[in-house]
Structure formats: C-alpha cells, structure tokens
Design an enzyme around this catalytic site. Structure first.
Site, mmCIF file in Angstrom:
data_model
loop_
_atom_site.group_PDB
_atom_site.id
_atom_site.type_symbol
_atom_site.label_atom_id
_atom_site.label_comp_id
_atom_site.label_asym_id
_atom_site.label_seq_id
_atom_site.Cartn_x
_atom_site.Cartn_y
_atom_site.Cartn_z
ATOM 1 N N GLU A 167 -13.134 0.815 1.886
ATOM 2 C CA GLU A 167 -12.031 1.774 1.935
ATOM 3 C C GLU A 167 -10.913 1.419 0.946
ATOM 4 O OE1 GLU A 167 -12.441 2.481 6.787
ATOM 5 O OE2 GLU A 167 -10.885 1.157 5.999
ATOM 6 N N PRO A 168 -11.207 1.349 -0.328
ATOM 7 C CA PRO A 168 -10.163 0.974 -1.277
ATOM 8 C C PRO A 168 -9.175 2.114 -1.512
ATOM 9 C CG PRO A 168 -12.135 1.589 -2.468
ATOM 10 C CD PRO A 168 -12.482 1.673 -0.995
ATOM 11 N N GLY A 169 -7.922 1.790 -1.612
ATOM 12 C CA GLY A 169 -6.902 2.794 -1.926
ATOM 13 C C GLY A 169 -6.130 2.366 -3.157
ATOM 14 N N ARG A 170 -5.273 1.371 -2.933
ATOM 15 C CA ARG A 170 -4.402 0.881 -3.998
ATOM 16 C C ARG A 170 -5.180 0.462 -5.253
ATOM 17 N NH1 ARG A 170 0.511 -1.360 -2.794
ATOM 18 N NH2 ARG A 170 -0.201 -1.715 -0.672
ATOM 19 N N CYS A 195 22.532 8.310 -1.033
ATOM 20 C CA CYS A 195 23.632 7.627 -0.364
ATOM 21 C C CYS A 195 23.133 6.522 0.550
ATOM 22 C CB CYS A 195 24.457 8.640 0.421
ATOM 23 S SG CYS A 195 24.910 10.028 -0.605
ATOM 24 N N GLU A 196 22.535 5.509 -0.022
ATOM 25 C CA GLU A 196 22.029 4.344 0.707
ATOM 26 C C GLU A 196 22.072 3.165 -0.263
ATOM 27 O OE1 GLU A 196 20.574 4.172 3.847
ATOM 28 O OE2 GLU A 196 20.434 6.316 4.250
ATOM 29 N N TYR A 201 9.346 -2.439 1.048
ATOM 30 C CA TYR A 201 8.587 -3.699 1.006
ATOM 31 C C TYR A 201 9.155 -4.712 0.020
ATOM 32 C CZ TYR A 201 4.782 -0.373 2.336
ATOM 33 O OH TYR A 201 3.999 0.593 2.890
ATOM 34 N N ARG A 260 8.688 2.192 -2.135
ATOM 35 C CA ARG A 260 8.144 0.833 -2.015
ATOM 36 C C ARG A 260 9.171 -0.282 -2.240
ATOM 37 N NH1 ARG A 260 4.712 -1.107 -4.797
ATOM 38 N NH2 ARG A 260 3.575 -2.218 -3.182
ATOM 39 N N GLY A 296 -7.787 -3.085 0.676
ATOM 40 C CA GLY A 296 -6.898 -4.229 0.553
ATOM 41 C C GLY A 296 -6.928 -4.972 -0.766
HETATM 42 C C1 LIG Z 1 -4.430 1.924 4.183
HETATM 43 C C2 LIG Z 1 -5.807 1.615 4.569
HETATM 44 C C3 LIG Z 1 -6.773 1.319 3.589
HETATM 45 C C4 LIG Z 1 -6.451 1.217 2.117
HETATM 46 O O1 LIG Z 1 -5.776 0.027 1.828
HETATM 47 P P1 LIG Z 1 -5.533 -0.418 0.315
HETATM 48 O O2 LIG Z 1 -4.782 -1.680 0.431
HETATM 49 O O3 LIG Z 1 -4.758 0.653 -0.339
HETATM 50 O O4 LIG Z 1 -6.867 -0.614 -0.316
HETATM 51 C C5 LIG Z 1 -8.064 1.125 4.008
HETATM 52 N N1 LIG Z 1 -8.407 1.186 5.322
HETATM 53 C C6 LIG Z 1 -7.506 1.450 6.286
HETATM 54 C C7 LIG Z 1 -7.934 1.509 7.685
HETATM 55 C C8 LIG Z 1 -6.181 1.672 5.938
HETATM 56 O O5 LIG Z 1 -5.285 1.906 6.896
#
Ligand SMILES: *Cc1c(COP(=O)(O)O)cnc(C)c1O
Length: 413
Positions: free
Chosen positions: A274-277, A342-343, A317, A313, A239
């Site tokens: 759990e970092p992604g973004r 076509c949107e 969003y 995105r 997050g």
């Molecule tokens: C999507 C997700 C993440 C990653 O979130 P980011 O905002 O990209 O860091 C981590 N944990 C869970 C359970 C998710 O669904």
C-alpha cells in the site's frame, strides 16, 4: 530525486516551465509530474518482482482523479480509508477486486457500500469491526472478506504522528490477541478470512522495522494459513520513505525489497502493498508568489500566497520541504516563509536559509505531491489551489482552482 530541474536558470517540470504554468493558472498551484508517478511505480514493481505483489496505491496520499488513473493504467490496485475514497476509486475506473479498505472507524454505511461493490478485502482493526462487517454482510446476503490489521509493536523511527505500529497507537490488534480474534471472526456468519495486514508507519527511511515486523508475524502467518484455507494474502502496508532534504537518503525500493522478500518468499501468500508517499511525494510541488518581504528586528519573513491550508505538513508534523526559487538564485536570507493565515503555525519553512526573493517572485515548496492537496482546507475562506499535471512537454489542468462561490455552495443564509 525528482522531475523538477533547472533549465537555463528556470525551474521546469519535465519539459514545461513552471513560470509559464504560474502565469497561466495563477498561484498557489500544485504541479505534478506524470513521469515521476510512473517511474516510481515501475521502480517499486521491479524491485518486488520476485514476489509479484498487488500494489494498491494509497489514495489518501493524493486522491486527484488523474493521479489515481495514472496508477490504474499501470495496473495498480488501490488502498482506501473511507467511503469517499471508494467513490473516487470507482469513479476513476478501479477494479473492485483490487481495492483494500483500511481504517479504525468504518461506519455501517461505508461497510455496506464496500460490500456491495465487492472489494477484495477489508483490513480490520478490531473484533467489533469484524462483527459489524458480518452483520452488514448477513443483512445484504454477501460475504465480507477480512484481514486483521496486526500491530507488531515495532518502532518505525518516524514522526510520532505518522507512527502506527507501536503498541500505544490506536491501530491494529496486538499479536497476542490475534489468534483469538481470528477464531472469533471465523465463527461469524458471512465472513471469510482473507489474510493479514500491517502498516507500521509512514516515511520510514530504514528497512529494518519492516523486516522486524515481518519476522514477528511470520510464525503467526504459518499458523493462520494452516487453520484457514481462505487465508491467502499478506498485506504489508506502505510507509517507504522519500527524500525531503538534500542530505537525506530515501529508502530505495531495492533495499526495502532485499529486507522483506526473503521472509515473504517463505510464506507463499499473495503479497499486497500500500505505498502512498513513495509513489506521489516527489511527483509534486506547490508553487507560490511572494507577496511581501517583511523585516522585523529579529527576523525576516517572506510572506507568500500559499499557506497552511494549502500544505499543512510543516505545521502538523514539523515537516521539512525544500524551498526553491523558480528563477535559480544561490543567494539566501535567514528567516521564515509564511502564509497570510491568522495563525503563528502558518509557515512552510521556519528559521532557515531561504532563497533571497522580492515581491512578485515565484517559489516552489518541493516534495508536496503526497499529503499536500489531500490535507488542504478552506481555512480563512481560502479557495483551494488548482492542480496541474505535466506529461513531458504538455500540461493539463486536473483540478480547477476553487472560487468563492465554491466555498459557500452548501451554506444557507
Ligand atoms: C496512509 C496509509 C498507507 C500509505 O502510507 P505511505 O506512508 O504514504 O506509504 C498505507 N496503508 C495504510 C493502512 C495507510 O493508512
């Protein structure tokens, strides 16, 4: 902010010219900087060093094999949300003991797959899911390690589609229900209580909601730890927000750490993140070629060869991506940057000052490394773009552009 900078008025990824990549591989094209992926991972690792977390990169942000492998080489674990992501994780060489598995709708098939591969734990969203894991584990004579996902009901102040920790969201268990959920689960056969999990939302620019959520579950953790000797992990999710607009300030891992570490230290549990973004977002851009510049009496439209199927995105969003010309140019025009789909929702930017460009010019949608390619589709029978990874002065194709044949491969006449 990132590794995409102008040199002699041309945009580069590290030491590689974006124009040359576009000429070689065509557009639309995703370009990633390996250095950015690495520095983001290292920055977070350093900021959190005091609690020595297991960082599990969230695969859904960008699941390209080379991106996953880049993180694995730095010692990362992985956070997955489906059987498909487990397959990707293992194929990239992940240690199953560093994989955590989230999601509200895990099927029996997916659960069995993960049990057989012996992942670290499942983050569990309901009592019914714990029961299903127990049934699957019993059938296979294995043990399912679980951490309930708690919904701490805090407002992450992010877009409503990426808020996940409020009581009206589908995710997790409310705190009041938690103790009984653990009691129920612990009485099930072939289940081991491994810890607790939270993930309150994505793109948070303040550390306060994280602190608030941890404060809310702190007592609960102490109680659960006393009760279950195998309760050893606190998974604090992802997050951490990044900078999408120049005037926006990213949530720095250092500030995040200052808010969460004091609480985590008192708990004496193994911290999982759990970092992604935060790791992948600003590591990538989507490069496109201008097809037409169209004027109507009200507005200017810049029509490019990238579309909502490549980067959804903005449509999904109302997300903002900076749009930069590959040839540096400070002149702007006001209007929409649209694709050929076509949107009316097919735009990458709407009602904004955009670079003044003409047919054939190249543009980049910035901050497209996370939830970009992974959310792409074949809508309008558009082949998905190619992906390129830049490593200092070298570039590697890490996913080839799809062909028309690829699109219809599984269909029968
Ligand atoms: C999507 C997700 C993440 C990653 O979130 P980011 O905002 O990209 O860091 C981590 N944990 C869970 C359970 C998710 O669904």
């Amino acid at each position: 902010m990132n590794n995409f900078i102008y040199k002699d008025q041309e945009l580069y990824a590290d030491d590689v010219s974006i124009r040359e990549l576009a000429e070689q591989y065509g557009t639309p094209l995703y370009v990633y900087s390996k250095n950015h992926l690495k520095t983001q991972f290292e920055e977070l690792t350093n900021a959190m060093a005091e609690v020595d977390p297991l960082i599990c990169y969230s695969v859904k942000a960008n699941s390209n094999a080379s991106v996953i492998k880049t993180f694995l080489e730095l010692g990362s674990g992985l956070d997955i949300v489906s059987g498909g992501e487990l397959f990707r994780a293992l194929r990239a060489g992940a240690d199953p003991q560093k994989i955590v598995y989230a999601g509200v709708g895990k099927t029996e098939e997916e659960i069995k797959y993960a049990l057989k591969e012996n992942i670290l734990f499942f983050t569990v969203e309901s009592e019914a899911e714990a029961k299903r894991i127990s049934d699957c584990a019993s059938e296979l004579d294995l043990t399912g390690r679980i951490a309930f996902r708690i919904n701490p009901d805090v407002d992450p102040k992010t877009h409503k589609y990426i808020s996940t920790g409020k009581k009206e969201n589908k995710f997790g268990l409310d705190i009041e229900r938690t103790i009984t959920a653990y009691e129920t689960a612990s009485s099930l056969p072939n289940i081991e209580i491994a810890g607790i999990h939270m993930h309150i939302g994505s793109q948070l620019l303040s550390a306060k909601p994280f602190e608030e959520a941890l404060t809310k579950v702190k007592e609960l953790c102490v109680e659960l730890k006393d009760k279950y000797p195998t309760f050893k992990h606190i998974d604090i999710g992802g997050g951490i927000g990044i900078q999408y607009k120049p005037e926006q300030e990213a949530l720095s891992p250092k500030v995040y750490a200052e808010h969460v570490i004091p609480i985590l230290k008192t708990l004496d549990l193994k911290v999982v993140m759990e970092p992604g973004r935060n790791l992948a977002g600003n590591a990538g851009i989507l490069v496109s070629t201008v097809q037409y510049v169209k004027d109507n009496p009200f507005k200017k439209f810049i029509v490019i060869d990238a579309a909502m199927n490549d980067l959804i995105r903005p449509a999904l969003y109302q997300a903002h991506h900076e749009i930069l010309p590959i040839a540096e140019n400070s002149e702007t025009v006001f209007g929409d940057l649209v694709g050929p789909i076509c949107e009316s929702g097919d735009f990458l930017a709407a009602d904004r000052d955009l670079p003044a460009v003409k047919q054939g010019d190249l543009l980049a949608a910035m901050s497209a490394g996370a939830y970009g390619f992974t959310m792409s589709s074949n809508y309008n029978s558009r082949p998905r773009p190619a992906e390129v990874m830049v490593d200092n002065d070298k570039a590697f194709i890490i996913c080839e552009r799809e062909t028309f044949e690829d699109i219809i491969r599984k269909e029968t006449l």
